[in-house]
Design a protein around this motif. Structure first.
Motif, PDB file in Angstrom:
ATOM      1  N   TRP A 113       0.822  -1.205   0.000  1.00 59.26           N
ATOM      2  CA  TRP A 113       0.000   0.000   0.000  1.00 59.26           C
ATOM      3  C   TRP A 113       0.861   1.262   0.000  1.00 59.26           C
ATOM      4  N   SER A 117       0.991   3.976  -3.038  1.00 57.50           N
ATOM      5  CA  SER A 117       0.671   5.391  -2.831  1.00 57.50           C
ATOM      6  C   SER A 117       1.834   6.289  -3.240  1.00 57.50           C
ATOM      7  N   HIS A 120       1.876   6.365  -7.013  1.00 60.49           N
ATOM      8  CA  HIS A 120       0.717   7.135  -7.479  1.00 60.49           C
ATOM      9  C   HIS A 120       0.978   8.635  -7.338  1.00 60.49           C
ATOM     10  N   ILE A 702      -3.583   6.692   4.616  1.00 56.95           N
ATOM     11  CA  ILE A 702      -3.661   5.753   3.491  1.00 56.95           C
ATOM     12  C   ILE A 702      -3.896   4.341   3.988  1.00 56.95           C
TER      13      ILE A 702
END
Length: 713
Positions: A113, A117, A120, A702
């Motif tokens: 994750w 992130s 991204h 997040i």
């Protein structure tokens, strides 16, 4: 089919398999049947084989000798045992691998994750010109600027890359809004953000809501017993905060309760306080300090009279000293307590509502000052305060004056029977309706001398505030627009005469001080600027200078026009034209704003009467449950073990109704009404809520979002 094809010369035996087999192609469970066919001759063999192939049956060879068949069966059995051993060992190995992987699966998911992130976010960056680095623009709180620089420096040292450069940029874009919250203030800030996120640096109502929200809730929910139940529930969630937060659940109702645990705790504590003021605990009163009322009637009088009146003017019946804290418990026994509670709670609802609205109007000053809207202070804030003061603050003054001036003691004109109705007085004030004092009458329709004149003056001031709010601001905006249009047109004329003239104004002082200029002011001679080679007729030159002086003075000394001034002047002219076109919208907006405030002041004041209505309904419903449920169990339970069982069942039923109806349903109703009072009546006075929130790049946020998504799936 075998029977017909082989003319009855075959022998068939078949059996259905109890356990299904997995189809290797589709993976589905399929039931199979096993059959064996006995025949004689090659001709029948060919027919049987074709029929089996037509039905897609799997054929296996069968030796003719019994010894070969036994050997073949033993081989198949051995192979099956070997396969079962391999499968069991494979399953055990897979189980051990999965168990070891399960210990690290959370850490692996968190890394995935985080990496996702990061990439991204990196996709939002742009390459620089030489493609050796990445460039991005982002918002950073000023208080965290040093932390970001330190993080970039640490990242550079660990990675060994080129040093990161952080520059502060100036922009006309509105920044996002960022409120620092903790676990206590987060719930209150969420209530405000549900209405609308504040504009950048707009005053935040959340700090004031921490006090006003639970207090207004408690005004409607005032009961010591119910407040204790709510406070205990909120306190339990606060006490068990960490273990409860660790349990992730998709139950929305529980998440709402747990997220507002501090709000529930404060609402319970404030309800206990207002319950003490009302002297109400499960619809009963507590005589903590001793009642100020005393009965002077004998037993026979009490037995033969259903109702008796206590005179507050008689010192033997009333000690003339109020109950030290809250309402006197004697009101719980009186038959006219509803009338007393109605009057008391209605008046305090209006008082709290007007104070709440006035506080909201006062908070608007800080918004006007920060956003440099000084015109709104004179054109909106002052008339709004005057309008609210002349009408509704004056009504509050009448309430306190009536409480203090009229009573059981004193002259006849000051007795409670002579006290005028505040509602009728306020209506007559708006209708400009006066009274005539008749000689010989003890009671006066006015509360104090000169009341009619003061009311008429306050009404005139309130009426003048309406056109003040409606017309003054559009008029000032229109006048400023006309002045800017004139200044812009003058600048355009000066800058459009010649291209050299715009540059010559930079050397104006040297031109005026030259001897050639002084000697030829009234002549038609041409002069030349040595630096910019500008030539012009002297008389036209002086006229241009005079026009330019007017423009410069109007702009506060900022009248310099340099190269590129034509485009700037054209843009300014377009801006002025656009503002002039928007004057119609300004008038419409100001009209709507004025009508909304004037009518809203009346409707919002009446809206605060919900404090009185819900408080009275809550008290009456609590009394109904006591008298219709628990009191029956206390009086008709019987004696012995059966009476205890009946009492236990009735008490359980009463407790269930109390929690389900009075605490949950009534609490939810009071919560929603309190939320409406803050969103509409309070925040509409100063809060716009047209901003957008600051969403920082944080792994904690997040990861929480990713885990919640996994739980929902």
């Amino acid at each position: 089919m075998l029977w017909r094809a082989c003319r009855g010369n075959v022998f068939l035996r078949q059996a259905e398999m109890d356990d299904p087999l997995e189809d290797p192609a589709s993976g589905e469970q399929v039931y199979k049947s096993v059959f064996i066919i006995f025949f004689q001759g090659d001709h029948l063999k060919m027919r049987v084989k074709k029929i089996c192939e037509g039905f897609r049956a799997t054929m296996y060879p069968c030796p003719e000798a019994p010894a070969d068949r036994r050997e073949m069966a033993m081989g198949v059995k051995t192979r099956l045992d070997d396969l079962n051993t391999v499968l069991s060992q494979t399953q055990d190995h897979r189980h051990r691998v999965l168990v070891s992987a399960a210990r690290n699966i959370r850490a692996w998911m968190m890394k995935v994750w985080k990496i996702k992130s990061i990439y991204h976010t990196l996709n939002m960056f742009n390459l620089d010109v030489i493609q050796n680095g990445l460039i991005a623009e982002c918002w950073i709180p000023v208080a965290n600027l040093e932390d970001v620089q330190l993080a970039l420096r640490r990242g550079t040292e660990k990675s060994g890359s080129l040093p990161a450069i952080l520059n502060r940029l100036s922009t006309h874009e509105a920044p996002p809004t960022f409120h620092r919250t903790n676990k206590f203030t987060k719930a209150f800030q969420t209530l405000i953000d549900s209405y609308g996120v504040a504009t950048y640096r707009e005053i935040n109502p959340a700090p004031y809501t921490i006090i006003t929200f639970p207090f207004l809730f408690a005004v409607m929910f005032g009961d010591v017993g119910h407040g204790i139940i709510m406070a205990l529930f909120g306190g339990w969630m606060v006490w068990r905060e960490k273990p409860l937060a660790a349990k992730k659940t998709d139950n929305e109702i529980w998440n709402i309760f747990f997220g507002g645990r501090y709000i529930i705790l404060l609402m319970g504590l404030f309800s206990m306080y207002t319950g003490l003021i009302y002297n109400d605990i499960f619809s009963k009163s507590m005589n903590l300090f001793g009642s100020s009322w005393h009965g002077v009637y004998d037993e026979s009088t009490i037995e033969h009279n259903k109702e008796l009146i206590l005179d507050p003017g008689n010192r033997e019946q009333y000690s003339q000293t109020p109950y030290p804290f809250g309402l006197d418990p004697m009101w719980q026994l009186s038959t006219n307590k509803i009338n007393f509670y109605n009057s008391y709670k209605m008046k305090i609802s209006i008082i709290f509502g007007i104070i709440h609205m006035m506080f909201g109007v006062i908070l608007s000053v800080w918004n006007h000052r920060f956003f440099d809207r000084s015109m709104n202070i004179y054109c909106e804030f002052i008339p709004q305060v005057l309008f609210l003061t002349c009408l509704f603050v004056y009504m509050v003054f009448l309430v306190f004056h009536k409480w203090v001036w009229y009573g059981a003691l004193g002259t006849v004109s000051q007795s409670s029977s002579c006290a005028p109705s505040i509602l009728i007085t306020f209506i007559n004030m708006v209708l400009v309706k006066g009274y005539q004092d008749h000689e010989g009458e003890d009671c006066s329709p006015y509360m104090f001398a000169g009341q009619f004149g003061i009311q008429r003056f306050l009404l005139i001031v309130a009426l003048l505030c309406v056109p003040w709010m409606l017309c003054v601001k559009p008029f000032l905006l229109h006048r400023n627009n006309k002045r800017r249009q004139l200044e812009t047109s003058t600048k355009n004329n000066l800058s459009s005469k010649t291209n050299f003239q715009g540059r010559c104004y930079r050397h104006r002082s040297e031109l005026l001080q030259s001897k050639e200029v002084r000697g030829n002011k009234n002549s038609d001679a041409f002069i030349v600027c040595e630096k910019c080679e500008y030539s012009s007729n002297m008389k036209q030159k002086e006229k241009d200078y005079q026009d330019y002086d007017k423009v410069t003075q109007a702009n506060g000394g900022e009248g310099m026009v340099e190269e590129g001034g034509e485009a700037a002047a054209a843009a300014a002219a377009a801006a002025v034209t656009e503002e002039l076109h928007d004057m119609g919208e300004v008038m419409i907006h100001q009209g709507i704003h004025t009508i909304e405030y004037v009518l809203g002041s009346v409707s919002h004041t009446a809206s605060y009467l919900r404090l009185w209505a819900l408080s009275l309904a809550h008290a009456q419903l609590s009394e109904v449950l006591w008298s219709m449920v628990l009191q029956i169990g206390l009086t008709s339970g019987g004696e012995g073990g059966s009476g205890g069982i009946v009492m236990y069942l009735i008490f359980a039923f009463w407790a269930f109704l109390t929690v389900a109806i009075l605490v949950l349903m009534e609490g939810l109703s009071a919560f929603l009404h309190t939320l409406r009072l803050h969103w509409v009546e309070f925040q509409s006075k100063f809060y716009g809520g047209t901003g957008y929130p600051f969403v920082p790049f944080a792994f904690e946020t997040i990861l929480d979002q990713a885990e919640n998504a996994v739980v929902e799936q």
